[in-house]
Scaffold this active site. Structure first.
Site, PDB file in Angstrom:
ATOM      1  N   ASP A  85      51.885  45.266  46.962  1.00 34.62           N
ATOM      2  CA  ASP A  85      50.491  44.965  47.314  1.00 34.62           C
ATOM      3  C   ASP A  85      50.037  45.699  48.572  1.00 34.62           C
ATOM      4  O   ASP A  85      48.835  45.775  48.849  1.00 34.62           O
ATOM      5  CB  ASP A  85      50.305  43.460  47.505  1.00 34.62           C
ATOM      6  CG  ASP A  85      50.302  42.701  46.179  1.00 34.62           C
ATOM      7  OD1 ASP A  85      50.533  43.340  45.133  1.00 34.62           O
ATOM      8  OD2 ASP A  85      50.080  41.480  46.190  1.00 34.62           O
ATOM      9  N   ARG A 134      48.352  31.364  39.221  1.00 37.38           N
ATOM     10  CA  ARG A 134      47.403  32.350  39.747  1.00 37.38           C
ATOM     11  C   ARG A 134      46.077  31.688  40.091  1.00 37.38           C
ATOM     12  O   ARG A 134      45.476  31.972  41.132  1.00 37.38           O
ATOM     13  CB  ARG A 134      47.204  33.463  38.714  1.00 37.38           C
ATOM     14  CG  ARG A 134      46.163  34.518  39.087  1.00 37.38           C
ATOM     15  CD  ARG A 134      46.734  35.639  39.914  1.00 37.38           C
ATOM     16  NE  ARG A 134      45.724  36.642  40.237  1.00 37.38           N
ATOM     17  CZ  ARG A 134      45.932  37.951  40.239  1.00 37.38           C
ATOM     18  NH1 ARG A 134      47.124  38.431  39.944  1.00 37.38           N
ATOM     19  NH2 ARG A 134      44.966  38.794  40.561  1.00 37.38           N
TER      20      ARG A 134
END
Length: 250
Positions: A40, A162
């Site tokens: 990320d 999520r």
């Protein structure tokens, strides 16, 4: 001349426990012997993220700065550390409760300490965790890893986890998934990029052992899904073999 660093990739679908496992492994090893790099940290700028059906797609290969990622990994392999100007933003993102008790963490530490002493292991380890490390489109990156661990989780679990997240720190701000993002972006992308790893190209089925052997992939066992203690136990077992010289590219 110091021993070369061991590059360990941990990949899998969104919310499968990659970062949590990476941090637990860091805690299990002696201080400063294991460091973490996050995929990320290699996103493009917010303005450069591709748009799909009117929504930014943060879960595809085109959202990543691949040249920077490859250069950073090559630097780490050569120098045994991250580039001096590299700064991670990923640790600003929250990680949910992992459910791993102190006894399990201590057991992992004891196992690692034992095997490290047995063979006088001196090599440092750099863990890279990310959602897209082992796809065929990432073959050049995939082949840089000495050890490849693949975590898995079901669609239902990935969606629940999520959607429970508050959002993500980005290069230029903060991203929150819009409604329906898992169904329109996250899960379809995961299936597209990873179905080749599974029997009948069905990501809810078993991993295809022949494919895993071909690319040198260590697949998380089914009983470790939604069980981070079991996942940690499995990962420590993989690394015990590597440290003893029984695993891939040890």
């Amino acid at each position: 001349m110091p021993d070369p660093i061991l590059l360990l990739g941990i990949s899998g679908p969104s919310s499968s426990g990659k970062t949590t496992l990476s941090r637990l492994l860091r805690d299990a090893f002696p201080p400063n012997q294991l460091t973490i790099l996050h995929l990320d940290d290699f996103y493009l700028t917010d303005a450069e993220i591709p748009v799909k059906n009117g929504i930014q797609d943060w879960d595809c290969i085109d959202s990543l700065n691949l040249p920077q990622l490859q250069q950073t990994l090559a630097y780490i392999k050569e120098h045994g550390r991250s580039p001096p100007d590299f700064v991670s933003k990923e640790d600003q993102n929250s990680v949910g409760e992992h459910g791993v008790g102190p006894d399990a963490v201590e057991n992992a530490k004891v196992r690692i300490e034992k095997v490290v002493k047995e063979v006088s292991w001196k090599r440092r380890i750099c863990v890279v965790d990310g959602f897209l490390l082992f796809s065929d489109d990432m073959k050049a990156v995939r082949e840089l890893f000495d050890v490849r661990m693949f975590l898995r989780t079901s669609y239902a679990t990935a969606k629940r986890r999520r959607e429970a997240r508050s959002g993500y720190v980005t290069l230029e701000g903060f991203w929150e998934d819009p409604p329906g993002y898992v169904d329109t972006i996250v899960w379809p992308n995961y299936v597209h990029d990873h179905k080749f790893l599974f029997v009948d190209e069905d990501v809810e089925k078993e991993l295809d052992e022949s494919v895993c052997r071909r690319i040198g992939l260590e697949g998380m066992p089914r009983d470790a899904e939604e069980n981070m203690e079991r996942c940690l136990e499995w990962a420590v077992g993989v690394l015990e073999k590597v440290i003893r010289g029984e695993g891939p590219k040890s």
